[in-house]
Design an enzyme around this catalytic site. Sequence first.
Site, short mmCIF file in Angstrom:
data_model
loop_
_atom_site.label_atom_id
_atom_site.label_comp_id
_atom_site.label_asym_id
_atom_site.label_seq_id
_atom_site.Cartn_x
_atom_site.Cartn_y
_atom_site.Cartn_z
N GLU A 166 4.78 -10.92 6.22
CA GLU A 166 5.75 -10.22 5.40
C GLU A 166 6.55 -9.16 6.16
O GLU A 166 6.46 -7.96 5.87
CB GLU A 166 5.06 -9.58 4.20
N GLU A 355 -0.56 -16.99 0.54
CA GLU A 355 -1.16 -16.05 -0.41
C GLU A 355 -0.70 -16.35 -1.82
O GLU A 355 0.49 -16.61 -2.04
CB GLU A 355 -0.74 -14.59 -0.12
C1 GCO Z 1 1.04 -8.53 0.37
C2 GCO Z 1 0.00 -8.61 1.37
C3 GCO Z 1 -1.37 -8.43 0.83
C4 GCO Z 1 -1.53 -7.84 -0.54
C5 GCO Z 1 -1.38 -8.86 -1.63
C6 GCO Z 1 -1.58 -8.32 -3.02
O1 GCO Z 1 1.56 -9.54 -0.03
O2 GCO Z 1 1.37 -7.41 -0.05
O3 GCO Z 1 0.10 -9.69 2.21
O4 GCO Z 1 -1.86 -7.60 1.81
O5 GCO Z 1 -2.76 -7.25 -0.65
O6 GCO Z 1 -0.11 -9.40 -1.56
O7 GCO Z 1 -0.60 -7.40 -3.35
#
Ligand code: GCO
Length: 450
Positions: A166, A355
Amino acid sequence: MTSMKFPKDFLWGAATASYQIEGAWNEDGKGESIWDRFTHQPFKILNGDNGDIACDHYHRMPEDVQLMKKIGLQSYRFSISWPRIFPAGYGEVNQKGVDFYNRLVDQLLAAGISPNITLNHWDLPQALQEKGGWPNRDTANYFTDYSALIFKQLGDRVDLWSTFNEPWVISSLGYGDGIFAPGISDKSQGYQAAHHLLLAHGNTVKIFRDGNYKGKIGIVLSMTNNRPATQSEADIAACKRVNQDNYGFFLDPIYKGAYPKDFMEWIGPHAPKIKPGDLEKINQPIDYLGVNYYMTFEVAFSNLGGLLKIDMQQKSASNWDFTPEIGFSINPDGLTTLLGYIRKEYNNPPIYITENGCTVEEKPNEEGFIMDWGRIDYIRAHLRALHTAIQEGSDIRGYTVWSLFDNFEWTFGYKPRFGIIRVDYQTLERYPKQSAFWYQEVIKNNGLDY
Ligand code: GCO
């Protein structure tokens, strides 16, 4: 009978990130990261929480790998803490840090789990922030040196790599808005950071190719599904700007070799300084795109809406609420829409969902067990949306739950619990939740009934 089968060789996994789980923030020679510095300041994090101990994964790693094995994970996505390897960001290597990740990779392989390594999930060495952090072009070179060392150490045993998790969050929330580490609020620094992250990405992909390592390499983006609030020209254009800021700014240079022109004009003096040859370096073929999907927004034009002149509202689908503690909208079909957009815009690249997951209301019984049916419903609905995208022609290679454990959720501290394994933060005991057992079945069947 399993009604919803996934493609052969589909990879099922779960994800974590170094700062969110490791703890041991200053042990065995680890240097300070920008997240250590940020969380140790007052009023930045809910309840004053920090990652000093987190899930204590640094000390409990062997036990954690055994848990992953019990759940039947095929893949484990984790990140490496750069300051654990180079406490000063570059120069002297901290061998104990390297040893930790060497052991982790070996134990995963012994457990039959494929390592999926993210080279950086936000925890930049603080020493490099002192030199200007990501807006400083040198940071991209230090990152490439760090990556080269990691490839040499682990490149013979790892199947999946990503350069960054990200980058938009790093550049925009870290440097543009200052709500995340390092807490700088300056749009120009934000876009300059984004350009250097991309440069670091491109150069890293190149050294990976030059080294002939066996795995695949890509990048992981946070991708919200955005739609205009109305069909007015102004709202449609506002929504386009959000897409360009959130993903076009990264994916256009990577896949098309150019920044979105109208967007660069819009941000005007805040556009990054680019040197000749940079875009060629960024425009390296990658093996896959990692997509982190959580939520859907409705976007409207707003005169008061900052540089981009936008107003963004979270929108859950009509039969879904918002997630507790953190207030994310839930919109499973948004994932299908988003994947359709990527398919068309970027020529159907191979994708891993790197994710996806949620918080739910959860209360352990006396044995520490949690019946998290809400999480199961959430994941099931997203798997269905993913399956639909595959049927529509998207090239989806795997799915990764966020997260393996409850862990440090950035500015929200330990309040939101995203894990399929509960962590009791008093005792640091782990308790697989009902969703872990349910996911075990999904993996076994390479699909599920819907
Ligand atoms: C993000 C990160 C994670 C977070 C998850 C939940 O996307 O912010 O990759 O570290 O913990 O997304 O918010």
